[in-house]
Design an enzyme around this catalytic site. Structure first.
Site, PDB file in Angstrom:
ATOM      1  N   GLN A 137      15.655  14.334  -6.352  1.00  0.00           N
ATOM      2  CA  GLN A 137      15.810  14.826  -7.935  1.00  0.00           C
ATOM      3  C   GLN A 137      16.249  13.491  -8.645  1.00  0.00           C
ATOM      4  O   GLN A 137      15.951  13.258  -9.572  1.00  0.00           O
ATOM      5  CB  GLN A 137      16.760  15.965  -7.905  1.00  0.00           C
ATOM      6  CG  GLN A 137      17.991  15.801  -7.395  1.00  0.00           C
ATOM      7  CD  GLN A 137      18.156  16.195  -5.886  1.00  0.00           C
ATOM      8  OE1 GLN A 137      17.050  16.104  -5.104  1.00  0.00           O
ATOM      9  NE2 GLN A 137      19.124  16.358  -5.217  1.00  0.00           N
ATOM     10  N   HIS A 194     -19.459  -7.909 -24.877  1.00  0.00           N
ATOM     11  CA  HIS A 194     -18.792  -9.265 -24.219  1.00  0.00           C
ATOM     12  C   HIS A 194     -19.371 -10.359 -24.765  1.00  0.00           C
ATOM     13  O   HIS A 194     -18.784 -11.443 -25.499  1.00  0.00           O
ATOM     14  CB  HIS A 194     -18.806  -8.979 -22.763  1.00  0.00           C
ATOM     15  CG  HIS A 194     -17.853  -8.120 -22.214  1.00  0.00           C
ATOM     16  ND1 HIS A 194     -18.119  -6.513 -22.372  1.00  0.00           N
ATOM     17  CD2 HIS A 194     -16.842  -8.164 -21.444  1.00  0.00           C
ATOM     18  CE1 HIS A 194     -17.227  -6.074 -21.772  1.00  0.00           C
ATOM     19  NE2 HIS A 194     -16.458  -7.030 -21.273  1.00  0.00           N
ATOM     20  N   HIS A 223      22.545   0.893  14.042  1.00  0.00           N
ATOM     21  CA  HIS A 223      22.220   1.585  12.740  1.00  0.00           C
ATOM     22  C   HIS A 223      21.435   2.955  12.736  1.00  0.00           C
ATOM     23  O   HIS A 223      21.849   3.806  11.830  1.00  0.00           O
ATOM     24  CB  HIS A 223      21.322   0.525  12.028  1.00  0.00           C
ATOM     25  CG  HIS A 223      21.769  -0.485  11.033  1.00  0.00           C
ATOM     26  ND1 HIS A 223      22.535  -0.101  10.190  1.00  0.00           N
ATOM     27  CD2 HIS A 223      21.669  -2.041  11.136  1.00  0.00           C
ATOM     28  CE1 HIS A 223      22.894  -1.331   9.347  1.00  0.00           C
ATOM     29  NE2 HIS A 223      22.651  -2.407  10.298  1.00  0.00           N
ATOM     30  N   GLN A 280      22.096  -4.223  15.433  1.00  0.00           N
ATOM     31  CA  GLN A 280      21.100  -3.454  14.853  1.00  0.00           C
ATOM     32  C   GLN A 280      20.823  -2.025  15.289  1.00  0.00           C
ATOM     33  O   GLN A 280      20.593  -1.008  14.803  1.00  0.00           O
ATOM     34  CB  GLN A 280      19.677  -4.092  14.746  1.00  0.00           C
ATOM     35  CG  GLN A 280      19.950  -5.531  13.742  1.00  0.00           C
ATOM     36  CD  GLN A 280      20.472  -5.261  12.432  1.00  0.00           C
ATOM     37  OE1 GLN A 280      19.944  -4.568  11.695  1.00  0.00           O
ATOM     38  NE2 GLN A 280      21.754  -5.570  12.421  1.00  0.00           N
ATOM     39  N   SER A 309      15.835  -0.337  11.410  1.00  0.00           N
ATOM     40  CA  SER A 309      16.108  -1.639  11.617  1.00  0.00           C
ATOM     41  C   SER A 309      15.490  -2.300  12.851  1.00  0.00           C
ATOM     42  O   SER A 309      15.534  -1.373  13.919  1.00  0.00           O
ATOM     43  CB  SER A 309      17.580  -1.985  11.533  1.00  0.00           C
ATOM     44  OG  SER A 309      17.906  -3.422  11.362  1.00  0.00           O
ATOM     45  N   GLU A 325      11.753  -7.511  11.933  1.00  0.00           N
ATOM     46  CA  GLU A 325      12.510  -7.878  10.502  1.00  0.00           C
ATOM     47  C   GLU A 325      13.458  -8.899  10.761  1.00  0.00           C
ATOM     48  O   GLU A 325      13.604  -9.746   9.876  1.00  0.00           O
ATOM     49  CB  GLU A 325      13.357  -6.528  10.410  1.00  0.00           C
ATOM     50  CG  GLU A 325      13.992  -6.297   9.139  1.00  0.00           C
ATOM     51  CD  GLU A 325      14.979  -4.971   9.198  1.00  0.00           C
ATOM     52  OE1 GLU A 325      15.061  -4.400  10.334  1.00  0.00           O
ATOM     53  OE2 GLU A 325      15.391  -4.791   8.044  1.00  0.00           O
ATOM     54  N   HIS A 326      14.292  -8.823  11.854  1.00  0.00           N
ATOM     55  CA  HIS A 326      15.354 -10.026  12.034  1.00  0.00           C
ATOM     56  C   HIS A 326      14.850 -10.759  13.109  1.00  0.00           C
ATOM     57  O   HIS A 326      14.613 -10.227  14.134  1.00  0.00           O
ATOM     58  CB  HIS A 326      16.546  -9.376  12.187  1.00  0.00           C
ATOM     59  CG  HIS A 326      16.984  -8.444  10.939  1.00  0.00           C
ATOM     60  ND1 HIS A 326      17.048  -7.301  11.341  1.00  0.00           N
ATOM     61  CD2 HIS A 326      17.579  -8.753   9.826  1.00  0.00           C
ATOM     62  CE1 HIS A 326      17.690  -6.650  10.037  1.00  0.00           C
ATOM     63  NE2 HIS A 326      17.926  -7.583   9.297  1.00  0.00           N
ATOM     64  N   ASP A 378      23.251  -9.888   6.873  1.00  0.00           N
ATOM     65  CA  ASP A 378      23.516  -8.541   6.430  1.00  0.00           C
ATOM     66  C   ASP A 378      24.606  -8.458   5.235  1.00  0.00           C
ATOM     67  O   ASP A 378      24.690  -7.783   4.411  1.00  0.00           O
ATOM     68  CB  ASP A 378      24.147  -7.519   7.789  1.00  0.00           C
ATOM     69  CG  ASP A 378      22.820  -6.972   8.276  1.00  0.00           C
ATOM     70  OD1 ASP A 378      21.882  -7.182   7.951  1.00  0.00           O
ATOM     71  OD2 ASP A 378      23.131  -6.640   9.573  1.00  0.00           O
TER      72      ASP A 378
HETATM   73  N1  HSO Z   1      20.626  -4.580   9.005  1.00  0.00           N
HETATM   74  C1  HSO Z   1      20.519  -3.561   7.824  1.00  0.00           C
HETATM   75  C2  HSO Z   1      21.304  -3.867   6.506  1.00  0.00           C
HETATM   76  C3  HSO Z   1      22.557  -3.460   6.598  1.00  0.00           C
HETATM   77  N2  HSO Z   1      23.588  -3.957   7.710  1.00  0.00           N
HETATM   78  C4  HSO Z   1      23.552  -3.111   5.743  1.00  0.00           C
HETATM   79  C5  HSO Z   1      24.733  -3.595   7.420  1.00  0.00           C
HETATM   80  N3  HSO Z   1      24.814  -3.185   6.255  1.00  0.00           N
HETATM   81  C6  HSO Z   1      18.980  -3.604   7.492  1.00  0.00           C
HETATM   82  O1  HSO Z   1      18.393  -4.739   7.391  1.00  0.00           O
HETATM   83 ZN    ZN Z   2      22.694  -4.452   9.575  1.00  0.00          ZN
END
Ligand code: HSO
Ligand code: ZN
Length: 436
Positions: A191, A420, A262, A259, A237, A327-328, A361
């Site tokens: 929403q 044209h 997460h 990571q 992540s 990603e990292h 981060d």
């Molecule tokens: N590593 C996560 C981002 C994050 N880490 C927020 C801590 N707080 C995604 O790249």
């Molecule tokens: Zn993180």
């Protein structure tokens, strides 16, 4: 147990490919529900927002209380302890300084035909930042989304954040303040995305929506894409650490867990040129997992998706890293700069053992909204450019039109587009003194 792979052994390629192809995210199919919610918000506007917020967040609002007032935000900000405020302010300043350098330049030049050409960058007029509620409401992510928009010069910055049972993280509101956010609404889910994209009587629509969210938010962002711009649909992540034996296994273990904690679907991989070191890191991870606060999340992530890969040498490590396109990427080796130079596909690189990924981060400066699921092969982390667009500019002098116009006319004829060609020909005729 994480997977142990050895790139020097036969059969490695098949196992590595299986690792690359492993499907980690099982996003529930919520598209029908999301379509209905979006239709409802489009039709009934604020009334739908109020009803859906009562239903999903157990919070009774009215159109007048959808937005936080400035006084309410002030009161929440005053609750933030001094140390947290100072840390957030330092983070905001560093992120801003980094992103300031991303502002692109306008260009204009006159070429040999006499045509003046160029382009001009301008910000989107309004951006909406989605902030998840509850556990995943990271103040650092508010800074990472809002500051690039602010630096781009976005005129109106809006945050939506669900407040289940009325609860909100004061740090989220302080981060929004520090990043120059103008409006904050107590709405979430599909929403909120619908309101940002289509607008209601209270929430004016925006042009670009960014920010992480659950499966409903992701599905809603996909659906409104085209009506508005979106950033990306971020997956769980990932971290890849390349480390040699001259590291403290406990440091590397903590980095992998940073990571893993997460999300149960997060993925942490170690590549090392020393098998015994890899084993030592795996033992250190297990030891940390005994007490880690988020072991219920980090444990399954490490055991289901974690991997330790032994390689012949660091050149092979770089090759595999590019295939993973993480990603990292953390490089904890003697000559980390040299290894970094070999890498092409990574969202963010952390160079040297003194650069834990967590610095990125929070406080390093670069953005932490980064491409996941191997998409760093073709995309980049969030930046100032995501909140800007480019308008091209062209100005012909009569001489320039005389020089290059005939070729345009020829091409127009070859495409059977008479008008044209005519639009060029009429001008050329005037130049040649005909058609007066
Ligand atoms: N590593 C996560 C981002 C994050 N880490 C927020 C801590 N707080 C995604 O790249
Ligand atoms: Zn993180």
């Amino acid at each position: 147990m994480p997977q142990f792979l050895d790139a020097r052994e036969p059969g490695f390629e098949a196992r590595f490919q299986a690792l690359l192809g492993s499907k980690r995210e099982d996003a529930p199919d919520v598209d029908d529900t999301v379509a209905a919610i979006i239709a409802d918000v489009r039709q009934r506007g604020d009334e739908a927002l109020v009803e859906l917020t009562a239903k999903f967040d157990r919070l009774q609002l009215t159109p007048d209380t959808l937005a936080f007032t400035d006084d309410e935000i002030d009161a929440y900000c005053a609750q933030v302890p001094a140390a947290e405020r100072a840390a957030l302010e330092l983070a905001a300043a560093r992120i801003r300084a980094y992103h300031d350098r991303q502002l692109p330049r306008d260009e204009s030049w006159t070429d040999e035909a006499g045509a003046t050409l160029g382009w001009r960058w301008s910000p989107v007029s309004a951006a909406g930042l989605y902030v998840p509620g509850g556990l995943a409401s990271y103040p650092s992510s508010v800074l990472m989304n809002a500051i690039p928009a602010q630096v781009a010069g976005v005129g109106r910055l809006v945050v939506t954040v669900p407040t289940p049972d009325g609860a909100v993280n004061p740090l989220v509101l302080l981060a929004a303040r520090l990043a120059g956010v103008h409006e904050v609404y107590r709405i979430g889910g599909a929403q909120a995305i619908a309101a940002l994209a289509y607008g209601t009587a209270t929430v004016r629509p925006v042009d670009k929506i960014t920010g992480p969210g659950n499966a409903f938010v992701a599905a809603a962002k996909r659906r409104v894409f085209g009506k508005v711009g979106i950033d990306m649909i971020a997956g769980p992540s990932e971290i890849l650490v390349i480390a040699d034996r001259d590291n403290d296994p406990d440091w590397i273990a903590a980095d992998l867990l940073s990571q893993a904690e997460h999300d149960e679907s997060a993925q942490s991989i170690l590549i090392t040129d020393d098998e015994a070191f890899g084993q030592a890191v795996a033992r250190a991870v297990e030891a940390r997992l005994e007490t880690l606060e988020r072991r219920a999340i980090a444990g399954p992530s490490w055991r289901d998706y974690g991997a330790v890969i032994t390689v012949r040498d660091l050149a092979q490590a770089a090759e595999l890293s590019d295939r993973i396109a993480p990603e990292h990427l953390e490089l904890c080796v003697a000559d980390a700069d040299a290894l970094a130079a070999r890498i092409t596909h990574a969202g963010a690189i952390f160079i040297g053992a003194w650069t834990p990924e967590a610095i990125g981060d929070y406080i390093g400066g670069p953005n932490h909204v980064l491409p996941t699921a191997r998409s760093s092969r073709f995309s980049s982390g969030l930046s100032v450019l995501d909140f800007m667009k480019r308008t091209t500019l062209a100005r012909m002098s009569p001489e320039a039109l005389g020089a290059i116009g005939p070729a345009a006319e020829t091409l127009a004829r070859s495409e059977s587009l008479e008008a044209h060609g005519l639009s060029v020909r009429l001008r050329l005729d005037r130049l040649n003194g005909a058609g007066q």
